[in-house]
Design an enzyme around this catalytic site. Structure first.
Site, PDB file in Angstrom:
ATOM      1  N   SER A  14      10.416  -1.518   6.211  1.00  0.00           N
ATOM      2  CA  SER A  14      11.425  -2.384   6.841  1.00  0.00           C
ATOM      3  C   SER A  14      10.797  -3.302   7.886  1.00  0.00           C
ATOM      4  CB  SER A  14      12.495  -1.518   7.512  1.00  0.00           C
ATOM      5  OG  SER A  14      13.322  -2.331   8.317  1.00  0.00           O
ATOM      6  N   LYS A  15      11.258  -4.535   7.909  1.00  0.00           N
ATOM      7  CA  LYS A  15      10.775  -5.497   8.907  1.00  0.00           C
ATOM      8  C   LYS A  15      11.607  -5.430  10.194  1.00  0.00           C
ATOM      9  CE  LYS A  15       9.138  -8.817   5.448  1.00  0.00           C
ATOM     10  NZ  LYS A  15       7.813  -8.195   5.385  1.00  0.00           N
ATOM     11  N   THR A  60      20.509   0.304   6.358  1.00  0.00           N
ATOM     12  CA  THR A  60      20.215  -0.454   5.145  1.00  0.00           C
ATOM     13  C   THR A  60      20.335   0.449   3.921  1.00  0.00           C
ATOM     14  OG1 THR A  60      18.650  -2.018   4.155  1.00  0.00           O
ATOM     15  CG2 THR A  60      17.678  -0.166   5.357  1.00  0.00           C
ATOM     16  N   LYS A  64      24.794   1.844   3.583  1.00  0.00           N
ATOM     17  CA  LYS A  64      25.767   0.971   4.253  1.00  0.00           C
ATOM     18  C   LYS A  64      27.220   1.409   4.017  1.00  0.00           C
ATOM     19  CE  LYS A  64      22.948  -3.227   4.288  1.00  0.00           C
ATOM     20  NZ  LYS A  64      22.891  -4.657   3.992  1.00  0.00           N
ATOM     21  N   ASN A  85      26.278  -2.478   8.530  1.00  0.00           N
ATOM     22  CA  ASN A  85      24.817  -2.554   8.698  1.00  0.00           C
ATOM     23  C   ASN A  85      24.401  -2.376  10.150  1.00  0.00           C
ATOM     24  OD1 ASN A  85      25.353  -5.016   9.910  1.00  0.00           O
ATOM     25  ND2 ASN A  85      23.596  -6.048   8.975  1.00  0.00           N
ATOM     26  N   ASP A 101      25.614  -9.120   8.288  1.00  0.00           N
ATOM     27  CA  ASP A 101      24.923  -9.809   7.188  1.00  0.00           C
ATOM     28  C   ASP A 101      25.484 -11.209   6.936  1.00  0.00           C
ATOM     29  OD1 ASP A 101      23.078  -7.809   6.586  1.00  0.00           O
ATOM     30  OD2 ASP A 101      24.452  -6.785   5.218  1.00  0.00           O
ATOM     31  N   GLY A 127      28.423  -7.985  -6.208  1.00  0.00           N
ATOM     32  CA  GLY A 127      28.164  -6.630  -5.713  1.00  0.00           C
ATOM     33  C   GLY A 127      28.327  -6.557  -4.210  1.00  0.00           C
ATOM     34  N   GLY A 128      27.761  -5.501  -3.632  1.00  0.00           N
ATOM     35  CA  GLY A 128      27.891  -5.253  -2.195  1.00  0.00           C
ATOM     36  C   GLY A 128      27.318  -6.383  -1.349  1.00  0.00           C
ATOM     37  N   ARG A 150      28.004 -11.538 -14.058  1.00  0.00           N
ATOM     38  CA  ARG A 150      27.804 -11.053 -15.429  1.00  0.00           C
ATOM     39  C   ARG A 150      29.035 -10.255 -15.870  1.00  0.00           C
ATOM     40  NH1 ARG A 150      22.468  -7.528 -15.760  1.00  0.00           N
ATOM     41  NH2 ARG A 150      23.755  -6.259 -14.376  1.00  0.00           N
TER      42      ARG A 150
END
Ligand code: ATR
Length: 270
Positions: A14-15, A60, A64, A85, A101, A127-128, A150
């Site tokens: 992780s950064k 993360t 979440k 988050n 986010d 998605g999430g 999709r």
């Protein structure tokens, strides 16, 4: 000294620790920020243990949704995202769950002078990651947000859920070909070097801005495609990562760091 960290599994790469330590240095805050590896079946226990003396944590993959479930209070944007988050311990000991986010994405777009108000935005994926950014994006007042996925039913479901906040539409990839102002890739397809089947006509040359929520040293597959179509600009999610962190840092400390030099340093280290 106040204690912060980021929960995930895996978490070693992780950064976030680097980003928050740079923010702390920049703003002279006395904080510690560590990666927090939680067992896949032990997230609630790890959170309880950390917050015995911790002040705040980021969350993360893959926790979440669990963080959303265990927070005592939720911000409006976390309620919409159905994911958390950022956790903050309040003065009464309870945990506030937030989701930064979407603010991270919006701030990064605005920093790059991308106007969202009145624009037609196409979002790829349902998605999430996409759910997490819709509320702050719609708060900017775009003319329309079209979600293409999709699995069309998931796009339709999201469009229905957020219809009270703006003009939402849903589509399959083969239904859409009219040019749009902004395309945001929120699919996880980039992770495996794949690209949704997109019509070439979606990008108006020298006009459409393309944003990939993923980032990498070289242009992502989506951004390579966008460049081939003549997109006015391509941006990737490294700025979003730094901006969502800045928003969390602000929630915890009431101090706003300057994300620009931190983003520059991270970009140089990719
Ligand atoms: P995340 O939390 O990253 O959003 P997710 O909730 O599993 O992860 O959602 C992944 C998204 O990427 C979905 O929109 C998925 O499409 P489906 O809903 O149809 O599964 C999309 N996705 C993943 N791989 C893809 C691919 N190869 N092509 C197109 N879409 C893809």
């Amino acid at each position: 000294m106040k204690y912060y960290g980021v929960f995930g599994n895996p978490i070693a790469h992780s950064k976030s620790p680097l980003i928050h330590r740079l923010f702390a240095e920049q703003t002279s805050q006395q904080i510690s920020y560590e990666p927090l590896l939680a067992a896949l079946d032990g997230f609630p226990e790890a959170v309880a243990q950390f917050f015995s003396n911790g002040s705040g944590a980021n969350v993360t993959v893959p926790f979440k949704e669990q963080a959303f479930a265990l927070a005592d209070q939720l911000s409006q944007r976390a309620q919409r995202a159905k994911a958390v988050n950022t956790l903050k311990k309040l003065s009464d000991g309870s945990l506030l769950g937030d989701n930064t986010d979407g603010a991270g994405l919006v701030n990064d777009l605005l920093n790059n002078n991308v106007v969202l108000a009145g624009k037609k935005i196409l979002i790829l994926g349902a998605g999430g990651a996409v759910r997490g950014v819709l509320e702050p994006l719609l708060a900017q007042g775009p003319a329309e947000v079209c979600i293409a996925n999709r699995t069309v039913e998931k796009a339709e479901q999201l469009a229905r859920e957020f219809a009270d906040l703006g003009h939402m539409t849903a589509a399959g990839y083969d239904w859409i070909d009219a040019p749009v102002d902004i395309i945001i890739n929120g699919t996880s397809a980039s992770l495996s070097g794949e690209l949704p089947p997109l019509a070439n006509t979606l990008v108006k040359a020298d006009h459409t801005v393309c944003y990939d929520m993923m980032y990498s040293k070289q242009a992502t597959v989506f951004n390579q495609w966008a460049q081939q179509q003549g997109a006015a600009r391509t941006l990737d999610g490294l700025g979003m990562l730094v901006e969502q962190a800045a928003e969390a840092f602000y929630l915890w400390t009431a101090v706003r760091p300057n994300p620009a030099p931190v983003l520059q340093q991270l970009r140089a280290q990719l």
